[in-house]
Design a protein around this motif. Sequence first.
Motif, PDB file in Angstrom:
ATOM      1  N   THR A 158       0.821  -1.216   0.000  1.00 12.63           N
ATOM      2  CA  THR A 158       0.000   0.000   0.000  1.00 12.63           C
ATOM      3  C   THR A 158       0.850   1.258   0.000  1.00 12.63           C
ATOM      4  N   PRO A 162      -2.719   5.510   5.874  1.00 14.01           N
ATOM      5  CA  PRO A 162      -3.076   4.672   7.028  1.00 14.01           C
ATOM      6  C   PRO A 162      -2.310   3.351   7.035  1.00 14.01           C
ATOM      7  N   GLY A 163      -2.058   2.802   5.849  1.00 10.50           N
ATOM      8  CA  GLY A 163      -1.349   1.531   5.749  1.00 10.50           C
ATOM      9  C   GLY A 163       0.145   1.675   5.955  1.00 10.50           C
ATOM     10  N   ALA A 166       0.534   2.140   9.497  1.00  6.68           N
ATOM     11  CA  ALA A 166       0.191   0.880  10.166  1.00  6.68           C
ATOM     12  C   ALA A 166       1.414  -0.037  10.138  1.00  6.68           C
ATOM     13  N   GLN A 167       2.059  -0.103   8.996  1.00  2.64           N
ATOM     14  CA  GLN A 167       3.226  -0.978   8.865  1.00  2.64           C
ATOM     15  C   GLN A 167       4.379  -0.501   9.736  1.00  2.64           C
ATOM     16  N   PRO A 216     -14.776   1.193  11.612  1.00  6.60           N
ATOM     17  CA  PRO A 216     -14.353   0.557  10.353  1.00  6.60           C
ATOM     18  C   PRO A 216     -12.826   0.565  10.212  1.00  6.60           C
ATOM     19  N   THR A 217     -12.290  -0.550   9.778  1.00  3.89           N
ATOM     20  CA  THR A 217     -10.848  -0.641   9.587  1.00  3.89           C
ATOM     21  C   THR A 217     -10.455   0.135   8.330  1.00  3.89           C
ATOM     22  N   MET A 218      -9.481   1.020   8.470  1.00  2.00           N
ATOM     23  CA  MET A 218      -8.899   1.670   7.289  1.00  2.00           C
ATOM     24  C   MET A 218      -7.779   0.775   6.787  1.00  2.00           C
ATOM     25  N   SER A 219      -6.749   0.638   7.617  1.00  2.00           N
ATOM     26  CA  SER A 219      -5.661  -0.291   7.357  1.00  2.00           C
ATOM     27  C   SER A 219      -5.275  -0.860   8.714  1.00  2.00           C
ATOM     28  N   TYR A 220      -5.575  -2.134   8.916  1.00  2.00           N
ATOM     29  CA  TYR A 220      -5.306  -2.757  10.207  1.00  2.00           C
ATOM     30  C   TYR A 220      -3.861  -2.529  10.595  1.00  2.00           C
ATOM     31  N   PRO A 221      -3.582  -2.129  11.834  1.00  2.00           N
ATOM     32  CA  PRO A 221      -4.538  -1.995  12.935  1.00  2.00           C
ATOM     33  C   PRO A 221      -5.223  -0.627  13.044  1.00  2.00           C
ATOM     34  N   LEU A 224     -10.834   3.796  11.603  1.00  2.31           N
ATOM     35  CA  LEU A 224     -11.156   5.180  11.247  1.00  2.31           C
ATOM     36  C   LEU A 224     -10.864   6.147  12.397  1.00  2.31           C
TER      37      LEU A 224
END
Lengths: 409, 136
Positions: A158, A162-163, A166-167, A216-221, A224
């Motif tokens: 991604t 957000p991802g 997240a990473q 709602p998950t945008m990019s786990y974890p 929103l």
Amino acid sequence: MAAKKSPKPNIADDSIWVLGTHMTRFGRYPDKDSVDLASTSAIAALQDGGVTIHDMDVLAAGCLLGQGGMAQRIQKQIGQTGIPAYNVTNACATGATAIRTVFLHISAGEADMGIAVGVEQMGKMGLLGGAGSKKEKKVFEPGGRYGAVTGIDGYLGTEGMPGVFAQAGMEYAHDHSGVDFEQFARVAYKNHLHSTLNPLAQYRKDFSMEEIMGAPTMSYPNTLLMCCPTGDGAAAAVLVSGERLKSMPRRVQKRAVKISASVLTSDPYTEASQVQPDVNTLTRNAAAQAYEKAGVAPEDLDLVELHDCFATAELIHYDNLGLCERGGAGDFIDSGAPFRDGRTPVNVSGGLISKGHPIGATGVANIFEVTTHLRGEAGDRQINGAKVGLAHVIGLGSACGIHILEKAA
Amino acid sequence: MVSPTPSAQVPLVDYLRIGARPYLRAHECTSCGARFFDRRVACASCGKQEFRNARVKNSGHVKAFSIVHRAAPGIPAPYVSAVVETIDGTTVRSNIVNCDATPEAVSLGMSVKLTTYPIGTDDDGTEAIAFGYEPS
């Protein structure tokens, strides 16, 4: 008997101070444009410092997404005095870079006073980064620096913010076992809670852990409620040399806040950062330089405003800024330390997650926030007795700005 | 006019080498060994300008991941985005494929290996081939 006069602040000639500052409430301003917001904030910061545009020797304006020439467009609203004007962009570190531009001008001896303005008008622009696949091509032809035949976002990982963040958080979890979803969520819980006390925050609603983890998950974890919103807003700060400040009235001096460190770093080469931005190394480097310059340690900080664009980001910066033991960011949030009544309050403004993140304004707004606490003027959200604070921003690409501010002695 | 060859394939990116045994090709600095996937002017680590082609090992482990629910237009979601470190120490950004897109199905440190799959065909009938990593 006359009241005892407070001691005269210790002001070194070569020190640099925040004289006046202001931020608009962050939010949505459909009836204004970015020039309105920036100019309004600039004038308010000048008034706060008891000076005018005619006292300014330099102006720097930070605006990332606008049409350019923001500094001159502000001048055309508030005073075309012919001073050097800088237009600054540096990703999400744009505002801090504008502050630092004025700071450098003063420290170089080319200015006694200057103003930094940060602004952004984003409206409801949605997800940033990962602009989407290129328009469907009829023919697959390699192009760009990777010889890609079509957009790679979503095929090769991604590019959405957000991802990406997240990473960054998950990499920390990879290196330090025990860090989990709930700890990331608790960061957002804290910042939403803090924002209820800040009248300048875009959102002022607290949420339960269940609501945050169940959003709602945008990019786990990151759900929103663990992501900063887009929004509009402006902030400004007037900086002055110590030499000039000494000639000002005592009441002005007492409200001035010293910039003990102003640092800007970029990301040094690391193997992994070639494919996934490394937001850690440059923050660690900036923090080390800032603590050294200011002669303060993380445990001396009474409050920290750091770059919580996503909950996963805030957690790893506890570690990067040395607020906790190495690897101890999960325990740090669990212990309550970064809550406003904890050992090191972090993002008592509500942070980017709830105060908002109009990009160009952010790095100036956190100078406003820390300054306001050090002056004892933060109202309901005041951290009592705050004497030293740190403001941190990071822009992907990458750029990191850190300022350490201290209350006048 | 030449008719489209249905079997024509191109890699999604030029550092993916497709064929019987697909692999990733890195530009490796001859001076310091730093690896890059993009077109290079000079080395970001040491500044030297000579590179050789290096074949990146196909096995590795998941160093970080995210389950992306809000994806770019046209991208099926949710999917698993990941940062993979190969056994020869090269970091690659990719999707994890052939694996459920849930936090339960993916784990940090999970062993993975390179695989390829088609992502679409253009108007000339050329098929684009992407790479991903699958649990191994």
